[in-house]
Motif scaffolding. Structure first.
Motif, PDB file in Angstrom:
ATOM      1  N   GLU A 120       0.814  -1.213   0.000  1.00 40.67           N
ATOM      2  CA  GLU A 120       0.000   0.000   0.000  1.00 40.67           C
ATOM      3  C   GLU A 120       0.846   1.261   0.000  1.00 40.67           C
ATOM      4  O   GLU A 120       0.412   2.300  -0.460  1.00 40.67           O
ATOM      5  CB  GLU A 120      -0.929   0.016   1.204  1.00 40.67           C
ATOM      6  CG  GLU A 120      -2.022  -1.013   1.071  1.00 40.67           C
ATOM      7  CD  GLU A 120      -3.147  -0.771   2.045  1.00 40.67           C
ATOM      8  OE1 GLU A 120      -2.936  -0.037   3.023  1.00 40.67           O
ATOM      9  OE2 GLU A 120      -4.229  -1.327   1.820  1.00 40.67           O
TER      10      GLU A 120
ATOM     11  N   SER B  93      -2.733  -8.017  -4.501  1.00 39.64           N
ATOM     12  CA  SER B  93      -1.750  -8.778  -3.734  1.00 39.64           C
ATOM     13  C   SER B  93      -1.686 -10.254  -4.083  1.00 39.64           C
ATOM     14  O   SER B  93      -1.165 -11.049  -3.342  1.00 39.64           O
ATOM     15  CB  SER B  93      -2.045  -8.603  -2.248  1.00 39.64           C
ATOM     16  OG  SER B  93      -3.396  -8.913  -2.015  1.00 39.64           O
TER      17      SER B  93
ATOM     18  N   ASP C 285     -17.797   3.266  -5.678  1.00 37.91           N
ATOM     19  CA  ASP C 285     -16.449   3.820  -5.666  1.00 37.91           C
ATOM     20  C   ASP C 285     -15.388   2.803  -6.047  1.00 37.91           C
ATOM     21  O   ASP C 285     -14.308   3.144  -6.469  1.00 37.91           O
ATOM     22  CB  ASP C 285     -16.157   4.384  -4.284  1.00 37.91           C
ATOM     23  CG  ASP C 285     -17.109   5.513  -3.964  1.00 37.91           C
ATOM     24  OD1 ASP C 285     -16.872   6.621  -4.424  1.00 37.91           O
ATOM     25  OD2 ASP C 285     -18.142   5.256  -3.295  1.00 37.91           O
ATOM     26  N   ASP C 286     -15.706   1.552  -5.841  1.00 45.59           N
ATOM     27  CA  ASP C 286     -14.772   0.504  -6.206  1.00 45.59           C
ATOM     28  C   ASP C 286     -15.567  -0.787  -6.223  1.00 45.59           C
ATOM     29  O   ASP C 286     -16.676  -0.846  -5.706  1.00 45.59           O
ATOM     30  CB  ASP C 286     -13.645   0.410  -5.178  1.00 45.59           C
ATOM     31  CG  ASP C 286     -12.421  -0.293  -5.751  1.00 45.59           C
ATOM     32  OD1 ASP C 286     -12.482  -0.792  -6.895  1.00 45.59           O
ATOM     33  OD2 ASP C 286     -11.398  -0.352  -5.051  1.00 45.59           O
TER      34      ASP C 286
ATOM     35  N   GLU D  80      -9.863 -12.705  -2.243  1.00 49.90           N
ATOM     36  CA  GLU D  80      -9.012 -12.966  -1.077  1.00 49.90           C
ATOM     37  C   GLU D  80      -9.336 -11.926  -0.033  1.00 49.90           C
ATOM     38  O   GLU D  80      -9.458 -10.742  -0.364  1.00 49.90           O
ATOM     39  CB  GLU D  80      -7.550 -12.803  -1.457  1.00 49.90           C
ATOM     40  CG  GLU D  80      -6.847 -14.083  -1.811  1.00 49.90           C
ATOM     41  CD  GLU D  80      -5.350 -13.879  -1.706  1.00 49.90           C
ATOM     42  OE1 GLU D  80      -4.761 -14.338  -0.702  1.00 49.90           O
ATOM     43  OE2 GLU D  80      -4.793 -13.245  -2.604  1.00 49.90           O
TER      44      GLU D  80
ATOM     45  N   LYS E 263      -7.528 -10.505   2.127  1.00 50.39           N
ATOM     46  CA  LYS E 263      -6.570  -9.415   2.264  1.00 50.39           C
ATOM     47  C   LYS E 263      -6.696  -8.384   1.145  1.00 50.39           C
ATOM     48  O   LYS E 263      -6.462  -7.200   1.353  1.00 50.39           O
ATOM     49  CB  LYS E 263      -5.137  -9.932   2.412  1.00 50.39           C
ATOM     50  CG  LYS E 263      -4.616 -10.767   1.302  1.00 50.39           C
ATOM     51  CD  LYS E 263      -3.206 -11.276   1.679  1.00 50.39           C
ATOM     52  CE  LYS E 263      -2.636 -12.128   0.559  1.00 50.39           C
ATOM     53  NZ  LYS E 263      -1.285 -12.621   0.872  1.00 50.39           N
ATOM     54  N   VAL E 264      -7.124  -8.844  -0.019  1.00 51.34           N
ATOM     55  CA  VAL E 264      -7.368  -7.905  -1.104  1.00 51.34           C
ATOM     56  C   VAL E 264      -8.553  -7.018  -0.713  1.00 51.34           C
ATOM     57  O   VAL E 264      -8.513  -5.786  -0.838  1.00 51.34           O
ATOM     58  CB  VAL E 264      -7.693  -8.646  -2.418  1.00 51.34           C
ATOM     59  CG1 VAL E 264      -8.122  -7.669  -3.501  1.00 51.34           C
ATOM     60  CG2 VAL E 264      -6.496  -9.452  -2.862  1.00 51.34           C
TER      61      VAL E 264
ATOM     62  N   LEU F 166      -9.606  -6.293   2.276  1.00 48.85           N
ATOM     63  CA  LEU F 166      -9.181  -5.361   3.322  1.00 48.85           C
ATOM     64  C   LEU F 166      -8.418  -4.173   2.767  1.00 48.85           C
ATOM     65  O   LEU F 166      -8.607  -3.040   3.201  1.00 48.85           O
ATOM     66  CB  LEU F 166      -8.279  -6.084   4.322  1.00 48.85           C
ATOM     67  CG  LEU F 166      -8.933  -6.581   5.597  1.00 48.85           C
ATOM     68  CD1 LEU F 166      -7.866  -7.113   6.538  1.00 48.85           C
ATOM     69  CD2 LEU F 166      -9.731  -5.474   6.280  1.00 48.85           C
ATOM     70  N   ALA F 167      -7.569  -4.445   1.800  1.00 43.48           N
ATOM     71  CA  ALA F 167      -6.781  -3.367   1.206  1.00 43.48           C
ATOM     72  C   ALA F 167      -7.708  -2.336   0.567  1.00 43.48           C
ATOM     73  O   ALA F 167      -7.522  -1.126   0.722  1.00 43.48           O
ATOM     74  CB  ALA F 167      -5.813  -3.927   0.171  1.00 43.48           C
ATOM     75  N   ARG F 168      -8.741  -2.816  -0.116  1.00 37.72           N
ATOM     76  CA  ARG F 168      -9.682  -1.916  -0.774  1.00 37.72           C
ATOM     77  C   ARG F 168     -10.459  -1.105   0.256  1.00 37.72           C
ATOM     78  O   ARG F 168     -10.711   0.078   0.081  1.00 37.72           O
ATOM     79  CB  ARG F 168     -10.679  -2.704  -1.641  1.00 37.72           C
ATOM     80  CG  ARG F 168     -10.040  -3.525  -2.732  1.00 37.72           C
ATOM     81  CD  ARG F 168      -9.452  -2.648  -3.828  1.00 37.72           C
ATOM     82  NE  ARG F 168      -8.806  -3.468  -4.834  1.00 37.72           N
ATOM     83  CZ  ARG F 168      -9.430  -3.944  -5.913  1.00 37.72           C
ATOM     84  NH1 ARG F 168     -10.702  -3.688  -6.125  1.00 37.72           N
ATOM     85  NH2 ARG F 168      -8.764  -4.684  -6.784  1.00 37.72           N
TER      86      ARG F 168
ATOM     87  N   ARG G 187      -9.515  -0.294   3.283  1.00 35.06           N
ATOM     88  CA  ARG G 187      -8.611   0.724   3.834  1.00 35.06           C
ATOM     89  C   ARG G 187      -8.435   1.881   2.859  1.00 35.06           C
ATOM     90  O   ARG G 187      -8.468   3.046   3.237  1.00 35.06           O
ATOM     91  CB  ARG G 187      -7.241   0.111   4.122  1.00 35.06           C
ATOM     92  CG  ARG G 187      -7.083  -0.377   5.538  1.00 35.06           C
ATOM     93  CD  ARG G 187      -5.619  -0.665   5.813  1.00 35.06           C
ATOM     94  NE  ARG G 187      -5.146  -1.783   5.002  1.00 35.06           N
ATOM     95  CZ  ARG G 187      -5.161  -3.049   5.422  1.00 35.06           C
ATOM     96  NH1 ARG G 187      -5.606  -3.354   6.604  1.00 35.06           N
ATOM     97  NH2 ARG G 187      -4.720  -3.994   4.626  1.00 35.06           N
ATOM     98  N   ALA G 188      -8.258   1.509   1.580  1.00 40.55           N
ATOM     99  CA  ALA G 188      -8.033   2.540   0.574  1.00 40.55           C
ATOM    100  C   ALA G 188      -9.237   3.482   0.482  1.00 40.55           C
ATOM    101  O   ALA G 188      -9.094   4.698   0.436  1.00 40.55           O
ATOM    102  CB  ALA G 188      -7.764   1.895  -0.781  1.00 40.55           C
TER     103      ALA G 188
ATOM    104  N   ARG H  51      -9.555   5.827   3.361  1.00 43.81           N
ATOM    105  CA  ARG H  51      -8.500   6.827   3.406  1.00 43.81           C
ATOM    106  C   ARG H  51      -8.677   7.851   2.280  1.00 43.81           C
ATOM    107  O   ARG H  51      -8.358   9.020   2.440  1.00 43.81           O
ATOM    108  CB  ARG H  51      -7.186   6.069   3.211  1.00 43.81           C
ATOM    109  CG  ARG H  51      -5.960   6.876   3.024  1.00 43.81           C
ATOM    110  CD  ARG H  51      -4.754   5.959   3.129  1.00 43.81           C
ATOM    111  NE  ARG H  51      -4.537   5.236   1.875  1.00 43.81           N
ATOM    112  CZ  ARG H  51      -4.257   3.959   1.787  1.00 43.81           C
ATOM    113  NH1 ARG H  51      -4.192   3.203   2.862  1.00 43.81           N
ATOM    114  NH2 ARG H  51      -4.053   3.401   0.611  1.00 43.81           N
ATOM    115  N   ARG H  52      -9.172   7.369   1.182  1.00 46.43           N
ATOM    116  CA  ARG H  52      -9.246   8.191  -0.021  1.00 46.43           C
ATOM    117  C   ARG H  52     -10.101   9.427   0.157  1.00 46.43           C
ATOM    118  O   ARG H  52     -11.171   9.374   0.719  1.00 46.43           O
ATOM    119  CB  ARG H  52      -9.835   7.326  -1.154  1.00 46.43           C
ATOM    120  CG  ARG H  52     -10.085   8.065  -2.439  1.00 46.43           C
ATOM    121  CD  ARG H  52      -9.815   7.175  -3.632  1.00 46.43           C
ATOM    122  NE  ARG H  52     -10.653   5.996  -3.705  1.00 46.43           N
ATOM    123  CZ  ARG H  52     -11.573   5.817  -4.665  1.00 46.43           C
ATOM    124  NH1 ARG H  52     -11.805   6.741  -5.562  1.00 46.43           N
ATOM    125  NH2 ARG H  52     -12.261   4.701  -4.717  1.00 46.43           N
TER     126      ARG H  52
ATOM    127  N   VAL I 281     -12.314   4.444 -12.108  1.00 49.06           N
ATOM    128  CA  VAL I 281     -12.327   3.430 -11.055  1.00 49.06           C
ATOM    129  C   VAL I 281     -11.728   2.115 -11.529  1.00 49.06           C
ATOM    130  O   VAL I 281     -10.905   1.510 -10.865  1.00 49.06           O
ATOM    131  CB  VAL I 281     -13.750   3.205 -10.521  1.00 49.06           C
ATOM    132  CG1 VAL I 281     -13.742   2.154  -9.446  1.00 49.06           C
ATOM    133  CG2 VAL I 281     -14.325   4.506  -9.998  1.00 49.06           C
TER     134      VAL I 281
END
Lengths: 225, 225
Positions: free
Chosen positions: A176, A185, B96-97, B104, B106-107, B109-111, B113-114, B117-118, B137
């Motif tokens: 990230e 990932s 938005d996404d 997965e 973790k993928v 989760l990454a989205r 978080r993004a 934050r965005r 997008v």
DNA sequence: CTTCTATAACGAGAATTCTCATCTGCAATT
DNA sequence: AATTGCAGATGAGAATTCTCGTTATAGAAG
């Protein structure tokens, strides 16, 4: 936007002043270190362009004295000196970016714009861990005094490690920060780049700095079994 | 951070809830479109995770109705449907996404978080110029209905053009937006990439969209001699 | 209209970044 | 201590990005 140019060669000073004014910046010039320092104290500039080779007070001293006044104005150092030593001293003394003369004016303008836009980096301009040194401004890295060439991704990864030493970083955290957020990932790019980095900063050196934390991630640390 | 998960498969809903709670998010779940929409109205969420295949009110309608309430909460659509059509509709409706199942964790989760934050992108999620369409997008681009494959730099360049149509962009402006600020304009990378882009979005199509303004830069425009 | 010059387009190849399949070695379990 | 399963390391090669030298062209000047 108000800019102070400290430069003794009148031709160069005028050239810079004129060029910046065409871009609608308000420009003052000072022809020596003494008047430059004075002007930086009495006025409030958004940026200072500083030549290192100037009369009365040497550029590096001007730089240090501006900083010792707790003045955080962005400073762009312009120097004819190519030696790494001068540049590193400049960085240590708190300049934000530098350019060696001669430079293309459009490159100069790009840097000016970048500095004016950039959120102030209050952190110290050099990162160290054991004998590994990284300068975020120049993207230069040395270990044990030896210069190490890194590609831009390798550099990005190392900078992230150096900003978070002795802390376990998961692959997600790394991806990230070093890649962007749409990063997928599924692949092992992070592992691959850690591997590249190890070859460059750890291979042939002691102690090893990059360590694997199985099942979690990686850590940058000088004292680890 | 408060998250609403609208998902009818109880197993999936609980799996997501549990996973997000482990990351210290406060999670509510809704098992159908009606209750999901209701909850989105009475509570103030930081993020909504929305499955498109849900009972009572279809996902896309939930999405549209949340948006028609002037609610700008980030929405992450999760869908088993792979068809481009559904995804494009989702984007048009203001998600938005999106992520296609299975994913997965973790993928996912990454989205999450993004998105949290965005900075909110209030702009419409699709950019159009003549028959050229770009979705920021998904990073998907079509011209005349035909999908065009772009590499990431090519995409970045085109997005910048599309965000500034009918406006002359200098090489400096382009390099500062598409590359980063330490970019050294000594080279002609910008020209090279404009060339790559022309081959993909203009070659074989009319009218030409990318035009050279000699001595200045480039412009993206459908009506130019 | 022709020539000249600066600017841009383009081709080719080098360097970097990324993917993927295979190999290695740790650590859990017997 | 040997076995085994899995996370991580690594090599090879594909794709992308970047550099640089050459060719083409627009527009100015004659």
């Amino acid at each position: 936007m108000r800019i102070l140019v400290i430069e003794d060669e009148i031709k160069v000073a005028n050239f810079i002043k004129k060029g910046l004014e065409e871009e609608h910046y308000a420009v003052d010039t000072a022809l020596d270190g003494e008047s430059g320092l004075y002007m930086s104290e009495v006025n409030d500039y958004d940026l200072i362009v500083l030549d290192l080779m100037i009369p009365k007070i040497p550029g590096l001293d001007v730089l240090r004295r501006i900083r010792s006044n707790k003045n955080k104005v962005p400073i762009l150092v312009v120097t004819a000196k190519h030696s790494a030593e001068d540049i590193v001293k400049g960085l240590d003394s708190g300049c934000d970016d530098y350019l060696t003369k001669p430079f293309e004016f459009k490159v100069f303008l790009a840097r000016v714009r970048a500095l004016l836009r950039r959120e102030r980096v209050d952190a110290e301009p050099i990162l160290k861990l054991a004998d590994l040194i990284l300068s975020p401004v120049t993207h230069r890295v040395t270990r044990g005094g030896k210069e190490i060439e890194l590609t831009s991704k390798e550099y990005g990864l190392l900078e992230y490690f150096m900003r978070n030493p002795n802390k376990v970083l998961t692959r997600t955290m790394i991806s990230e920060h070093v890649w962007d957020y749409h990063f997928d990932s599924m692949t092992n790019v992070v592992d691959v780049y850690v591997n590249y980095l190890r070859k460059k900063i750890d291979k042939g050196f002691e102690p090893k700095l990059i360590h694997t934390i199985r099942g979690v991630g990686y850590i940058l640390s000088p004292d680890r079994p």
